[in-house]
Scaffold this motif. Structure first.
Motif, PDB file in Angstrom:
ATOM      1  N   ASP A  31       0.859  -1.188   0.000  1.00  0.00           N
ATOM      2  CA  ASP A  31       0.000   0.000   0.000  1.00  0.00           C
ATOM      3  C   ASP A  31       0.889   1.228   0.000  1.00  0.00           C
ATOM      4  N   GLY A  32       0.838   2.041  -1.071  1.00  0.00           N
ATOM      5  CA  GLY A  32       1.719   3.192  -1.165  1.00  0.00           C
ATOM      6  C   GLY A  32       1.253   4.312  -0.292  1.00  0.00           C
ATOM      7  N   GLY A  33       2.233   5.070   0.258  1.00  0.00           N
ATOM      8  CA  GLY A  33       1.819   6.198   1.063  1.00  0.00           C
ATOM      9  C   GLY A  33       2.926   6.791   1.887  1.00  0.00           C
ATOM     10  N   ILE A  34       2.514   7.750   2.708  1.00  0.00           N
ATOM     11  CA  ILE A  34       3.413   8.475   3.594  1.00  0.00           C
ATOM     12  C   ILE A  34       2.943   8.208   5.019  1.00  0.00           C
ATOM     13  N   THR A  35       3.846   7.709   5.846  1.00  0.00           N
ATOM     14  CA  THR A  35       3.488   7.364   7.218  1.00  0.00           C
ATOM     15  C   THR A  35       4.213   8.269   8.184  1.00  0.00           C
ATOM     16  N   ALA A  71       2.776  22.277  18.071  1.00  0.00           N
ATOM     17  CA  ALA A  71       2.202  22.533  16.750  1.00  0.00           C
ATOM     18  C   ALA A  71       1.830  21.205  16.108  1.00  0.00           C
ATOM     19  N   PHE A  72       1.213  21.307  14.928  1.00  0.00           N
ATOM     20  CA  PHE A  72       0.903  20.157  14.097  1.00  0.00           C
ATOM     21  C   PHE A  72       1.966  20.101  13.005  1.00  0.00           C
ATOM     22  N   TYR A  73       2.678  18.963  12.917  1.00  0.00           N
ATOM     23  CA  TYR A  73       3.780  18.836  11.971  1.00  0.00           C
ATOM     24  C   TYR A  73       3.391  17.903  10.826  1.00  0.00           C
ATOM     25  N   LEU A  74       3.617  18.378   9.629  1.00  0.00           N
ATOM     26  CA  LEU A  74       3.239  17.635   8.428  1.00  0.00           C
ATOM     27  C   LEU A  74       4.461  17.328   7.585  1.00  0.00           C
ATOM     28  N   CYS A  75       4.556  16.080   7.192  1.00  0.00           N
ATOM     29  CA  CYS A  75       5.591  15.640   6.266  1.00  0.00           C
ATOM     30  C   CYS A  75       4.956  15.528   4.888  1.00  0.00           C
ATOM     31  N   ALA A  76       5.682  15.908   3.856  1.00  0.00           N
ATOM     32  CA  ALA A  76       5.181  15.809   2.488  1.00  0.00           C
ATOM     33  C   ALA A  76       6.272  15.251   1.585  1.00  0.00           C
ATOM     34  N   THR A  77       5.843  14.641   0.500  1.00  0.00           N
ATOM     35  CA  THR A  77       6.787  14.172  -0.511  1.00  0.00           C
ATOM     36  C   THR A  77       6.335  14.666  -1.876  1.00  0.00           C
ATOM     37  N   ALA A  78       7.274  14.641  -2.822  1.00  0.00           N
ATOM     38  CA  ALA A  78       6.962  14.988  -4.211  1.00  0.00           C
ATOM     39  C   ALA A  78       7.878  14.177  -5.111  1.00  0.00           C
ATOM     40  N   ARG A  79       7.361  13.825  -6.279  1.00  0.00           N
ATOM     41  CA  ARG A  79       8.163  13.033  -7.224  1.00  0.00           C
ATOM     42  C   ARG A  79       9.491  13.741  -7.505  1.00  0.00           C
ATOM     43  N   ASP A  80       9.409  15.048  -7.698  1.00  0.00           N
ATOM     44  CA  ASP A  80      10.614  15.861  -7.837  1.00  0.00           C
ATOM     45  C   ASP A  80      10.279  17.262  -7.371  1.00  0.00           C
ATOM     46  N   ARG A  81      11.240  18.158  -7.480  1.00  0.00           N
ATOM     47  CA  ARG A  81      11.128  19.484  -6.878  1.00  0.00           C
ATOM     48  C   ARG A  81       9.911  20.268  -7.382  1.00  0.00           C
ATOM     49  N   GLY A  82       9.506  20.073  -8.609  1.00  0.00           N
ATOM     50  CA  GLY A  82       8.416  20.868  -9.161  1.00  0.00           C
ATOM     51  C   GLY A  82       7.066  20.183  -9.146  1.00  0.00           C
ATOM     52  N   SER A  83       6.999  18.972  -8.623  1.00  0.00           N
ATOM     53  CA  SER A  83       5.742  18.218  -8.635  1.00  0.00           C
ATOM     54  C   SER A  83       4.896  18.560  -7.424  1.00  0.00           C
ATOM     55  N   PRO A  84       3.592  18.311  -7.510  1.00  0.00           N
ATOM     56  CA  PRO A  84       2.718  18.600  -6.362  1.00  0.00           C
ATOM     57  C   PRO A  84       3.130  17.818  -5.121  1.00  0.00           C
ATOM     58  N   LEU A  85       2.868  18.406  -3.969  1.00  0.00           N
ATOM     59  CA  LEU A  85       3.173  17.784  -2.696  1.00  0.00           C
ATOM     60  C   LEU A  85       2.057  16.830  -2.292  1.00  0.00           C
ATOM     61  N   HIS A  86       2.469  15.717  -1.686  1.00  0.00           N
ATOM     62  CA  HIS A  86       1.539  14.769  -1.096  1.00  0.00           C
ATOM     63  C   HIS A  86       1.872  14.673   0.378  1.00  0.00           C
ATOM     64  N   PHE A  87       0.853  14.784   1.231  1.00  0.00           N
ATOM     65  CA  PHE A  87       1.081  14.904   2.660  1.00  0.00           C
ATOM     66  C   PHE A  87       0.763  13.624   3.430  1.00  0.00           C
ATOM     67  N   GLY A  88       1.501  13.440   4.527  1.00  0.00           N
ATOM     68  CA  GLY A  88       1.139  12.447   5.511  1.00  0.00           C
ATOM     69  C   GLY A  88       0.029  12.978   6.393  1.00  0.00           C
ATOM     70  N   ASN A  89      -0.367  12.193   7.389  1.00  0.00           N
ATOM     71  CA  ASN A  89      -1.488  12.588   8.245  1.00  0.00           C
ATOM     72  C   ASN A  89      -1.077  13.377   9.482  1.00  0.00           C
ATOM     73  N   GLY A  90       0.183  13.703   9.592  1.00  0.00           N
ATOM     74  CA  GLY A  90       0.612  14.643  10.613  1.00  0.00           C
ATOM     75  C   GLY A  90       0.904  14.041  11.971  1.00  0.00           C
ATOM     76  N   THR A  91       1.699  14.770  12.736  1.00  0.00           N
ATOM     77  CA  THR A  91       1.967  14.469  14.142  1.00  0.00           C
ATOM     78  C   THR A  91       1.671  15.728  14.943  1.00  0.00           C
ATOM     79  N   ARG A  92       0.836  15.571  15.957  1.00  0.00           N
ATOM     80  CA  ARG A  92       0.545  16.727  16.827  1.00  0.00           C
ATOM     81  C   ARG A  92       1.463  16.640  18.035  1.00  0.00           C
TER      82      ARG A  92
END
Lengths: 110, 112
Positions: free
Chosen positions: B1-5, B87-108
């Protein structure tokens, strides 16, 4: 860092109504993105725009890349209760970081 | 299952302690980002990394540190030098520098 001006800050609408929100910047961007965030979750990408004047739809959502490249608009048609959340815009100049708006909080009253 | 954890979902620490937030992705994305979100504000960039073993400061890097030893992982350490760490901290990834960001579900993170 730059933050984008997003308006309105909050909206309270009846189910079935259409919604419009916008995002403006003092700088030109080459990419505009729109995200939706539910409470306690990460933002989810709704629409990506890459060209000035571009109009893109995703179901009931339609977004436009402004001609001046300094603004973008998001419309939601026939709102439903699950549209509730915070909507963020994000802009990017090529090769640079994304800058985010302050969000529009949407409440849909059944 | 692909994703950001992101883990954990909630984190509580005493003032003066360092704490590390985890971000793992299996999307094979090159770029990874850490954002901070405070109530009523947009997301602010803390650090980002475009490739393994390289990372750059964002707008609010003071009091934070990161590492990128593996493509899949980009942990964020909130140090005791960070004046307002709650704070609420969010991690994001992108295929490369100019691609849209995809976010994880955060850590509070709550620091008292």
């Amino acid at each position: 860092g730059q933050q984008l001006n997003q308006s309105p800050q909050s909206m309270f609408i009846q189910e079935g109504e259409d919604v419009s929100m916008n995002c403006t910047s003092s700088s030109i961007f080459n990419t505009w993105l729109w995200y939706k965030q539910d409470p306690g979750e990460g933002p989810v990408l709704l629409i990506a725009l890459y060209k000035a004047g571009e109009l893109t739809s995703n179901g009931r959502l339609t977004a436009q890349f402004g001609i001046t490249r300094k603004d973008s608009f998001l419309n939601i048609s026939a709102s439903i209760p699950s549209d509730v959340g915070i909507y963020f815009c994000a802009g990017q100049r090529t090769g640079n970081q994304f800058y985010f708006g302050t969000g529009t909080s949407l409440t849909v009253i059944p | 299952d692909g994703g950001i954890t992101q883990s954990p979902k909630y984190l509580f620490r005493k003032e003066g302690q360092n704490v590390t937030l985890s971000c793992e992705q299996n999307l094979n994305h090159d770029a990874m980002y850490w954002y901070r979100q405070d109530p009523g504000q947009g997301l602010r960039l803390i650090y980002y990394s475009q490739i393994v073993n390289d990372f750059q400061k964002g707008d609010i890097a003071e009091g934070y540190s990161v590492s990128r030893e593996k493509k899949e992982s980009f942990p964020l350490t909130v140090t005791s030098a960070q004046k307002n760490p709650t704070a609420f901290y969010l991690c994001a990834t992108a295929r490369d520098r100019g691609s849209p960001l995809h976010f994880g579900n955060g850590t509070r993170l709550t620091v008292t």
